[in-house]
Design a protein around this motif. Structure first.
Motif, PDB file in Angstrom:
ATOM      1  N   UNK A   1       0.855  -1.191   0.000  1.00  0.00           N
ATOM      2  CA  UNK A   1       0.000   0.000   0.000  1.00  0.00           C
ATOM      3  C   UNK A   1       0.890   1.239   0.000  1.00  0.00           C
ATOM      4  N   UNK A   2       0.565   2.197  -0.834  1.00  0.00           N
ATOM      5  CA  UNK A   2       1.392   3.399  -0.927  1.00  0.00           C
ATOM      6  C   UNK A   2       1.129   4.329   0.247  1.00  0.00           C
ATOM      7  N   UNK A   3       2.153   5.126   0.541  1.00  0.00           N
ATOM      8  CA  UNK A   3       2.074   6.064   1.650  1.00  0.00           C
ATOM      9  C   UNK A   3       1.615   7.417   1.101  1.00  0.00           C
ATOM     10  N   UNK A   4       0.684   8.105   1.792  1.00  0.00           N
ATOM     11  CA  UNK A   4       0.207   9.389   1.271  1.00  0.00           C
ATOM     12  C   UNK A   4       1.291  10.464   1.313  1.00  0.00           C
ATOM     13  N   UNK A   5       1.241  11.361   0.350  1.00  0.00           N
ATOM     14  CA  UNK A   5       2.122  12.522   0.330  1.00  0.00           C
ATOM     15  C   UNK A   5       1.802  13.366   1.556  1.00  0.00           C
ATOM     16  N   UNK A   6       2.814  13.844   2.297  1.00  0.00           N
ATOM     17  CA  UNK A   6       2.548  14.603   3.528  1.00  0.00           C
ATOM     18  C   UNK A   6       1.695  15.854   3.294  1.00  0.00           C
ATOM     19  N   UNK A   7       1.867  16.499   2.146  1.00  0.00           N
ATOM     20  CA  UNK A   7       1.063  17.691   1.858  1.00  0.00           C
ATOM     21  C   UNK A   7      -0.400  17.319   1.620  1.00  0.00           C
ATOM     22  N   UNK A   8      -0.623  16.226   0.884  1.00  0.00           N
ATOM     23  CA  UNK A   8      -1.992  15.767   0.642  1.00  0.00           C
ATOM     24  C   UNK A   8      -2.649  15.330   1.944  1.00  0.00           C
ATOM     25  N   UNK A   9      -1.862  14.668   2.810  1.00  0.00           N
ATOM     26  CA  UNK A   9      -2.391  14.240   4.107  1.00  0.00           C
ATOM     27  C   UNK A   9      -2.756  15.453   4.966  1.00  0.00           C
ATOM     28  N   UNK A  10      -1.948  16.514   4.906  1.00  0.00           N
ATOM     29  CA  UNK A  10      -2.237  17.715   5.684  1.00  0.00           C
ATOM     30  C   UNK A  10      -3.529  18.376   5.195  1.00  0.00           C
ATOM     31  N   UNK A  11      -3.641  18.554   3.880  1.00  0.00           N
ATOM     32  CA  UNK A  11      -4.856  19.161   3.316  1.00  0.00           C
ATOM     33  C   UNK A  11      -6.067  18.298   3.667  1.00  0.00           C
ATOM     34  N   UNK A  12      -5.918  16.983   3.592  1.00  0.00           N
ATOM     35  CA  UNK A  12      -7.010  16.076   3.943  1.00  0.00           C
ATOM     36  C   UNK A  12      -7.403  16.176   5.407  1.00  0.00           C
ATOM     37  N   UNK A  13      -6.412  16.314   6.291  1.00  0.00           N
ATOM     38  CA  UNK A  13      -6.749  16.422   7.719  1.00  0.00           C
ATOM     39  C   UNK A  13      -7.446  17.749   8.001  1.00  0.00           C
ATOM     40  N   UNK A  14      -7.068  18.802   7.288  1.00  0.00           N
ATOM     41  CA  UNK A  14      -7.758  20.092   7.445  1.00  0.00           C
ATOM     42  C   UNK A  14      -9.192  19.976   6.931  1.00  0.00           C
ATOM     43  N   UNK A  15      -9.383  19.250   5.831  1.00  0.00           N
ATOM     44  CA  UNK A  15     -10.729  19.028   5.301  1.00  0.00           C
ATOM     45  C   UNK A  15     -11.575  18.275   6.329  1.00  0.00           C
ATOM     46  N   UNK A  16     -11.018  17.216   6.922  1.00  0.00           N
ATOM     47  CA  UNK A  16     -11.749  16.426   7.919  1.00  0.00           C
ATOM     48  C   UNK A  16     -12.126  17.277   9.132  1.00  0.00           C
TER      49      UNK A  16
END
Length: 159
Positions: A1-16
């Motif tokens: 399983x691939x690891x998420x890009x840290x920037x994408x993970x940050x934007x996603x956590x802000x969205x959540x």
């Protein structure tokens, strides 16, 4: 399983965090932008990158500026935050405990629904006093919380 890009993970956590604070479920947000809740999950985990137009849609629906999703980005120089509630969300996101993070977001969302300023102020004072009583203890003091007295608003006294 691939690891998420840290920037994408940050934007996603802000969205959540923003979605939760606004009281939206993943399904409701997905419906608003014609996506499945599974796609919203992937965005929030950082597994899928959110495009600019989709990010703009989320910003409009959740009533935040698009820049909100990039605030506190690791490794990026910080700009002053435009709205104070963003600072609250940032502090909540830093708490790694999912239970307390969810409780804090729900507390902020529900606190905003209280229309009576007197009640809102009394609740604020209660929480502030309770937090002080727990965090202000000297080492070795009794672990029982200090009693907090909160007066009822005028006219609301028991009969």
């Amino acid at each position: 399983m691939r690891k998420p890009n840290p920037y994408d993970a940050h934007v996603g956590s802000r969205l959540r965090a923003c979605r939760t604070l606004a009281g939206f479920s993943q399904e409701r947000l997905g419906t608003a932008v014609s996506l499945s809740f599974q796609q919203i999950q992937k965005y929030e985990k950082g597994l899928n990158r959110i495009g600019a137009s989709r990010l703009q849609q989320f910003a409009q629906i959740l009533n935040v500026p698009p820049s909100y999703f990039f605030e506190d980005m690791p490794g990026v120089e910080q700009q002053p935050q435009a709205r104070p509630e963003h600072a609250v969300v940032s502090e909540i996101e830093q708490d790694k405990s999912p239970v307390s993070r969810r409780q804090a977001l729900e507390l902020v969302r529900n606190f905003g629904k209280i229309s009576d300023p007197t009640v809102r102020d009394r609740i604020f004072q209660l929480i502030k006093a309770a937090a002080t009583s727990y965090s202000g203890k000297a080492e070795g003091e009794d672990e029982q919380p200090a009693a907090v007295a909160v007066a009822a608003p005028a006219g609301d006294e028991p009969a």
